[in-house]
Write a protein that holds these residues in place. Structure first.
Motif, PDB file in Angstrom:
ATOM      1  N   ARG A   6     -28.190 -36.483   9.003  1.00  0.00           N
ATOM      2  CA  ARG A   6     -27.760 -36.058   7.660  1.00  0.00           C
ATOM      3  C   ARG A   6     -27.155 -37.244   6.913  1.00  0.00           C
ATOM      4  NH1 ARG A   6     -25.092 -31.456  10.566  1.00  0.00           N
ATOM      5  NH2 ARG A   6     -23.375 -32.926  10.512  1.00  0.00           N
ATOM      6  N   ALA A   7     -27.346 -37.239   5.596  1.00  0.00           N
ATOM      7  CA  ALA A   7     -26.777 -38.303   4.758  1.00  0.00           C
ATOM      8  C   ALA A   7     -25.255 -38.274   4.845  1.00  0.00           C
ATOM      9  CB  ALA A   7     -27.225 -38.130   3.314  1.00  0.00           C
ATOM     10  N   ARG A   8     -24.660 -39.458   4.967  1.00  0.00           N
ATOM     11  CA  ARG A   8     -23.200 -39.566   5.059  1.00  0.00           C
ATOM     12  C   ARG A   8     -22.557 -39.744   3.681  1.00  0.00           C
ATOM     13  NH1 ARG A   8     -22.102 -44.068   9.376  1.00  0.00           N
ATOM     14  NH2 ARG A   8     -19.971 -43.637   8.723  1.00  0.00           N
ATOM     15  N   GLY A   9     -23.378 -39.728   2.621  1.00  0.00           N
ATOM     16  CA  GLY A   9     -22.822 -39.809   1.266  1.00  0.00           C
ATOM     17  C   GLY A   9     -22.660 -41.226   0.741  1.00  0.00           C
ATOM     18  N   LEU A  45     -27.003 -42.511   7.580  1.00  0.00           N
ATOM     19  CA  LEU A  45     -27.112 -41.187   8.196  1.00  0.00           C
ATOM     20  C   LEU A  45     -26.137 -41.035   9.358  1.00  0.00           C
ATOM     21  CD1 LEU A  45     -31.026 -41.098   8.375  1.00  0.00           C
ATOM     22  CD2 LEU A  45     -29.563 -40.184   6.553  1.00  0.00           C
ATOM     23  N   ASP A  46     -25.738 -39.775   9.627  1.00  0.00           N
ATOM     24  CA  ASP A  46     -24.897 -39.507  10.794  1.00  0.00           C
ATOM     25  C   ASP A  46     -25.783 -39.309  12.023  1.00  0.00           C
ATOM     26  OD1 ASP A  46     -25.903 -36.907  10.657  1.00  0.00           O
ATOM     27  OD2 ASP A  46     -24.053 -36.045   9.853  1.00  0.00           O
ATOM     28  N   GLU A  50     -24.528 -35.227   0.410  1.00  0.00           N
ATOM     29  CA  GLU A  50     -25.319 -35.133   1.643  1.00  0.00           C
ATOM     30  C   GLU A  50     -26.781 -34.777   1.386  1.00  0.00           C
ATOM     31  OE1 GLU A  50     -23.362 -32.454   4.304  1.00  0.00           O
ATOM     32  OE2 GLU A  50     -21.508 -33.620   4.297  1.00  0.00           O
ATOM     33  N   GLU A  51     -27.079 -34.227   0.197  1.00  0.00           N
ATOM     34  CA  GLU A  51     -28.457 -33.818  -0.088  1.00  0.00           C
ATOM     35  C   GLU A  51     -29.330 -35.012  -0.489  1.00  0.00           C
ATOM     36  OE1 GLU A  51     -26.368 -34.148  -3.896  1.00  0.00           O
ATOM     37  OE2 GLU A  51     -25.826 -33.118  -2.046  1.00  0.00           O
TER      38      GLU A  51
END
Length: 192
Positions: free
Chosen positions: A118-121, A113-114, A89-90
């Motif tokens: 935030r990053a969704r991975g 992103l969600d 997520e970072e």
């Protein structure tokens, strides 16, 4: 499935028999017959290959997995777009670009992103050339990331391709379980 079974059962004991269908249940025009013995399979190939079934000339031959067919033909898919996951997520688009830049010119990169940003991975990296994309996949797939996960990167696929591949993998696992009985699997096309 019954018509396929009836056609091939004359040649020996069938361990499994399947006509491949689309998501609506319509035949895709090919299927598989798994015989208990090589002799039965060879006889079925000899007698049915080239025969007319439902006014269509059918092909019957030994099943050859896709990877072996590609190896025999010397072909594999050329791609420039890579699907990447497990980076955490970072990660942001700058870090993603820095990770892939050593492998060639990048046209674009995208971290998914969600709703809260935030990053969704997971994300995508698009290279200018197939060679760059292939080198990145070869060298980065499986790399341990700082979040303790292994990076996964491979050719980006359309949803229909992913679903078809999952279906093929499931069918292959099923056929592998069946093949423990030492049977021989045939590929049959032009069924409809």
């Amino acid at each position: 499935n019954k018509a396929l079974y009836d056609t091939f059962s004359a040649f020996g004991n069938i361990l499994s028999c399947k006509v491949v269908t689309d998501e609506h249940g319509s035949s895709k025009g090919y299927g598989f017959v798994h015989f208990e013995t090589k002799e039965s399979a060879d006889m079925a190939i000899e007698k049915v290959d080239g025969m007319l079934l439902n006014d269509k000339k059918v092909f019957v031959g030994k099943f050859v997995p896709r990877k072996e067919r590609e190896k025999q033909l010397g072909t594999s898919q050329r791609f420039t777009n890579i699907y990447v996951k497990n980076f955490g997520e970072e990660f942001n688009e700058t870090l993603l670009k820095e990770l892939f830049l050593p492998y060639g010119n990048i046209i674009s990169q995208r971290v998914m992103l969600d709703e809260e940003g935030r990053a969704r991975g997971f994300g995508f990296v698009s290279f200018e050339s197939h060679e760059s994309a292939a080198r990145a996949v070869d060298e980065l797939n499986g790399k341990m990331m700082s979040n303790g996960k292994q990076l996964y990167c491979n050719r980006a696929q359309k949803k229909s391709e992913r679903l078809a591949e999952l279906r093929r993998k499931f069918d292959a696992m099923k056929m592998e379980r069946i093949s423990r009985y030492q049977g021989v699997n045939l590929y049959v096309k032009n069924l409809d």
